[in-house]
Structure formats: C-alpha cells, structure tokens
Enzyme design. Structure first.
Site, PDB file in Angstrom:
ATOM      1  N   HIS A  30      18.893   3.292  42.091  1.00 19.52           N
ATOM      2  CA  HIS A  30      19.713   2.091  41.843  1.00 19.52           C
ATOM      3  C   HIS A  30      20.977   2.159  42.710  1.00 19.52           C
ATOM      4  CE1 HIS A  30      22.404  -0.698  39.784  1.00 19.52           C
ATOM      5  NE2 HIS A  30      21.314  -1.276  39.308  1.00 19.52           N
TER       6      HIS A  30
ATOM      7  N   GLU B 120      17.622  -5.362  44.993  1.00 18.50           N
ATOM      8  CA  GLU B 120      18.831  -5.853  44.335  1.00 18.50           C
ATOM      9  C   GLU B 120      19.977  -5.913  45.337  1.00 18.50           C
ATOM     10  OE1 GLU B 120      18.866  -4.841  39.920  1.00 18.50           O
ATOM     11  OE2 GLU B 120      19.041  -2.920  40.923  1.00 18.50           O
TER      12      GLU B 120
HETATM   13  P1  PGA Z   1      23.043  -7.612  36.672  1.00 16.35           P
HETATM   14  O1  PGA Z   1      22.592  -6.125  37.026  1.00 16.35           O
HETATM   15  O2  PGA Z   1      21.840  -8.311  36.074  1.00 16.35           O
HETATM   16  O3  PGA Z   1      24.173  -7.438  35.691  1.00 16.35           O
HETATM   17  O4  PGA Z   1      23.471  -8.264  37.923  1.00 16.35           O
HETATM   18  C1  PGA Z   1      21.362  -5.858  37.637  1.00 16.35           C
HETATM   19  C2  PGA Z   1      21.272  -4.409  38.024  1.00 16.35           C
HETATM   20  O5  PGA Z   1      22.291  -3.794  38.389  1.00 16.35           O
HETATM   21  O6  PGA Z   1      20.174  -3.833  37.983  1.00 16.35           O
END
Ligand code: PGA
Length: 262
Positions: A100, A171
């Site tokens: 992540h 992401e």
């Molecule tokens: P968020 O986080 O939905 O709060 O943008 C997603 C993530 O960090 O996996």
C-alpha cells in the site's frame, strides 16, 4: 488459492478501535449473512489488533477478512512488530494486501519488499492484493512510476507464472481521501482508463497472461461513486478506506458491487 474475479474491501487502516471494529464487523455480518456463491467477494481488512475478533464476528457471513500487510518470509532473524505469513495461515486468513502507498511512504517499503511479500503469500496459498500507486501529474510520469513498481515489485517467476493467484490494486495517491489535493475525483470512465493503462503496463513488463489479472481501484471510493466505477468494464473492484469506517456506508458500497456483479 485462486483469486476471485471481483473483490471489494473495506480497509480500516489504523482508524477503528478494537471495540468499534468488532461492532462494525457484527453489523456487516448481520447485513450480509450467508456466502451465496456470488462472483464478487466482499471483505474487510482490520488493524492487526482486531484481526481475530473481527474474523470471529464475521464467521459464517458473506464478509471475508483480509490482512492489511504481512511480513516477507524469512528463514532466520526476527522482525518485531510484524505479522508473519505463517501466522496468517494459522489464523485462516487467506488474503493480504501488500505494498500500500502508505507502507511505501511511511515505512520505507521498497519494491523488492513488496515482491518478497507477494511471492511468500502465493507460495503459502494466500492471495496477495499487490498495490501500485503514483502521485504523478501526467501520464508519462505515471507510466514511469508504474513501470518501476511493476518491474521491481512483480517480476518474479512465482508471480508471473501464477496469474490466477493474485490481484492488483491501483490507487493514485492524489485520490486517496487523506492525501487528496484539489484535483477533481476521477469519473468512472477515467478510472477505467487508468486501470487499462495498468493492464497494458503489466502485460508489457510481465507478459500477456498477466493482463487478465483482476485490477481494483482505490481512492475515495464510496456510496456516491461506487456504482459508476463498478459499472465500467475493466474495473474489478475497490479498496475502500474512509468510506468503510461507517458500516452503513461500507454496506452500501458492497451492495453496489453485488448489484453490478450478481
Ligand atoms: P480512501 O483510501 O478510500 O480513504 O481514499 C483508500 C486506500 O488508501 O486504500
């Protein structure tokens, strides 16, 4: 274990206390009772301290449990503060996120760490959700960052020869709710385009079979945009951070996914 084709995960990060995490898990288990063979897997990734109580609260429901991270396998040495793959196996936790962007940014996780974790998971029959993410303004820079993350984090025979055993989550850091800048959130079409780029780069770097791997999106996914995102071709699910902290809002994202992928 083979990865599901569709996956939507509430990622509780460090945000829910053990009491609150268990309450949320019980609420979700009440709402999504039996696993009913749907193609879309729904789940939550609680903080480590709550893993077992959440696992038990979800027992028998359609909601599965994932780990937010895992330590790479090591034959010797000790790694205080981490969770080993063996522990996840023993606790019957069959999925783990790896790489992540917050792990990369705040815990100095390198592509090679991500690769070792993903390989270790696949070898232990745990499905890794391998996270890629950039904070780039234009497509050329984004391509470069992603290619580097793919080459460093995924180029390993255990990964490339087992394309049914893992999942990618893309992401963009600028879209994550905590780190959002003033850019507008992407539309469904834009999300689909970004995931198509990720697929193209995966195939370019690792070979064409890899382009069939499910790709999730993460970054401010919630009840208002989930159905739009999930309705796009090539969007195989989501990691949901902020919007997952309230069980009603996470339930509505799960329901959107189940409506689209019956
Ligand atoms: P968020 O986080 O939905 O709060 O943008 C997603 C993530 O960090 O996996």
């Amino acid at each position: 274990m083979d990865a599901p084709r569709k996956l939507v995960v509430g990622v509780w990060k460090d945000k829910l206390t053990p009491t609150r995490a268990e309450q949320c898990a019980l609420a979700l288990a009440g709402e999504f009772r039996q696993s009913d063979g749907r193609s879309c897997v729904i789940g939550v990734a609680p903080p480590i301290i709550s893993m077992l109580s959440v696992r038990d609260a979800l027992c028998g429901s359609a909601v599965t449990i994932l780990s937010q991270d895992v330590h790479w396998p090591a034959e010797s040495g000790s790694f205080i503060g981490t969770t080993s793959i063996e522990m996840l196996v023993d606790a019957d936790i069959r999925y783990s996120m790896v790489g992540h962007s917050e792990r990369r940014r705040f815990f100095c996780e390198r592509d090679s760490d991500v690769r070792q974790k993903a390989v270790g998971c696949i070898e232990a029959n745990i499905v890794p959700i391998i996270c890629l993410g950039d904070d780039d303004q234009d497509e050329r820079a984004r391509r470069e960052t992603l290619l580097k993350q793919i080459a460093g984090g995924l180029a390993h025979s255990v990964i490339t020869e087992n394309p049914t055993k893992w999942i990618v989550a893309y992401e963009p850091v600028w879209a994550i709710s905590t780190w959002r800048d003033d850019r507008a959130l992407p539309t469904g079409l834009e999300v689909a385009e970004m995931l198509a780029l990720v697929r193209e780069l995966l195939a370019q770097e690792l070979g064409s079979p890899v382009s069939k791997v499910p790709v999730l999106f993460g970054g401010s996914v919630g009840p208002t945009n989930a159905e739009d995102y999930f309705g796009q071709s090539g969007v195989d699910g989501a990691l949901v951070g902020g919007a997952s902290l309230d069980p009603l809002s996470l339930a509505s994202v799960f329901t959107a996914a189940r409506n689209v992928w019956t």
